[in-house]
Design an enzyme around this catalytic site. Structure first.
Site, PDB file in Angstrom:
ATOM      1  CG  ASP A 107      -1.881  -1.014   1.360  1.00 34.10           C
ATOM      2  OD1 ASP A 107      -2.218  -1.584   0.317  1.00 34.10           O
ATOM      3  OD2 ASP A 107      -2.348  -1.272   2.486  1.00 34.10           O
TER       4      ASP A 107
HETATM    5  N1  URA Z   1      -1.398  -5.824   3.730  1.00 32.17           N
HETATM    6  C1  URA Z   1      -1.826  -4.539   3.743  1.00 32.17           C
HETATM    7  O1  URA Z   1      -2.878  -4.232   4.269  1.00 32.17           O
HETATM    8  N2  URA Z   1      -1.036  -3.622   3.171  1.00 32.17           N
HETATM    9  C2  URA Z   1       0.135  -3.898   2.569  1.00 32.17           C
HETATM   10  O2  URA Z   1       0.788  -3.007   2.055  1.00 32.17           O
HETATM   11  C3  URA Z   1       0.556  -5.244   2.572  1.00 32.17           C
HETATM   12  C4  URA Z   1      -0.241  -6.196   3.160  1.00 32.17           C
END
Ligand code: URA
Length: 241
Positions: A107
């Site tokens: 993310d």
């Molecule tokens: N899970 C999430 O919620 N975000 C990430 O970036 C990776 C795994």
């Protein structure tokens, strides 16, 4: 085994553009031999690295795949192009490595280990849950978390449209304001960790991926990248055999 169009193979093996490779394959078709036979001019031909492609009597070989890991800072988007994003992870790599692709995504607000490679075969395999590649995170959440609150995360829980796979989770530190959980997961669905912890009443404050299968983030500085070592590449290749 990956199959390439003949122009893509020639371009990569000779370090030239596909367009130049096309020109070469047309103008100098008689200088190319494929598995000992004169090239018949079919530009749609597909070859693998097992095929013997010769140009003017010399075998053309694909360069070895390239692997790098990046310590992604917060605020960078993992996709390769996004008209709405002003910071892309790929911009943190030097120009010559910007053709590499990320293995999965983090993310925008997540930090930590992101692997890049031009070995597209390995990308799909490493991301397939059947391969069981562990991803390890340090998850800082709001509030004081009790061990029993982690049970749904550990056993699997109902999510939007799916049931999460079991995971390993251990509390590392707690205070009144926040807690740090070490989490090891096989799955990697979009926003999964943020949604799991929101569901158990402890929204995520900070999320860092510190391991991807055999690869550790170690002391790599945020925003920096490095090539994988030979040992790391061997360990990675073993997973996808
Ligand atoms: N899970 C999430 O919620 N975000 C990430 O970036 C990776 C795994």
């Amino acid at each position: 085994m990956e199959r390439y169009r003949i122009n893509a193979f020639v371009a990569r093996a000779m370090g030239i553009s596909r367009r130049r490779a096309d020109v070469l394959l047309k103008k100098k078709a008689k200088d190319f031999y494929i598995n000992g036979r004169l090239f018949d001019g079919n530009l749609g031909l597909k070859v693998t690295s097992d095929d013997v492609v010769e140009f003017q009597g010399r075998r053309l070989r694909l360069p070895s795949p390239v692997y790098v890991i990046l310590n992604k800072p917060r605020g960078y988007v993992s996709s390769l192009s996004d008209p709405h994003a002003n910071k892309l992870v790929i911009d943190l790599l030097p120009q010559r490595l910007r053709r590499l692709k990320p293995v999965g995504r983090l993310d925008k607000e997540t930090r930590g280990l992101l692997l890049f490679t031009d070995n597209s075969r390995i990308i799909h395999q490493l991301l397939h849950p059947k391969k069981g590649v562990e991803k390890e995170y340090l998850v800082t959440v709001h509030g004081r978390i009790a061990p029993s609150e982690l049970d749904p995360v550990i056993n699997g829980m109902d999510m939007e449209g799916y049931h999460s796979l079991p995971a390993q989770a251990r509390i590392e530190r707690v205070s009144i304001e926040e807690s740090v959980v070490r989490l090891i997961m096989i799955e990697g669905k979009k926003h999964q960790i943020r949604e799991m912890f929101a569901r158990i009443g402890h929204p995520v404050k900070d999320l860092v991926r510190i391991r991807f299968g055999p690869l550790h983030l170690g002391k790599l500085k945020e925003g920096s990248w490095r090539y994988l070592t030979g040992t790391e590449i061997k360990r990675l290749s073993r997973i996808v055999q």
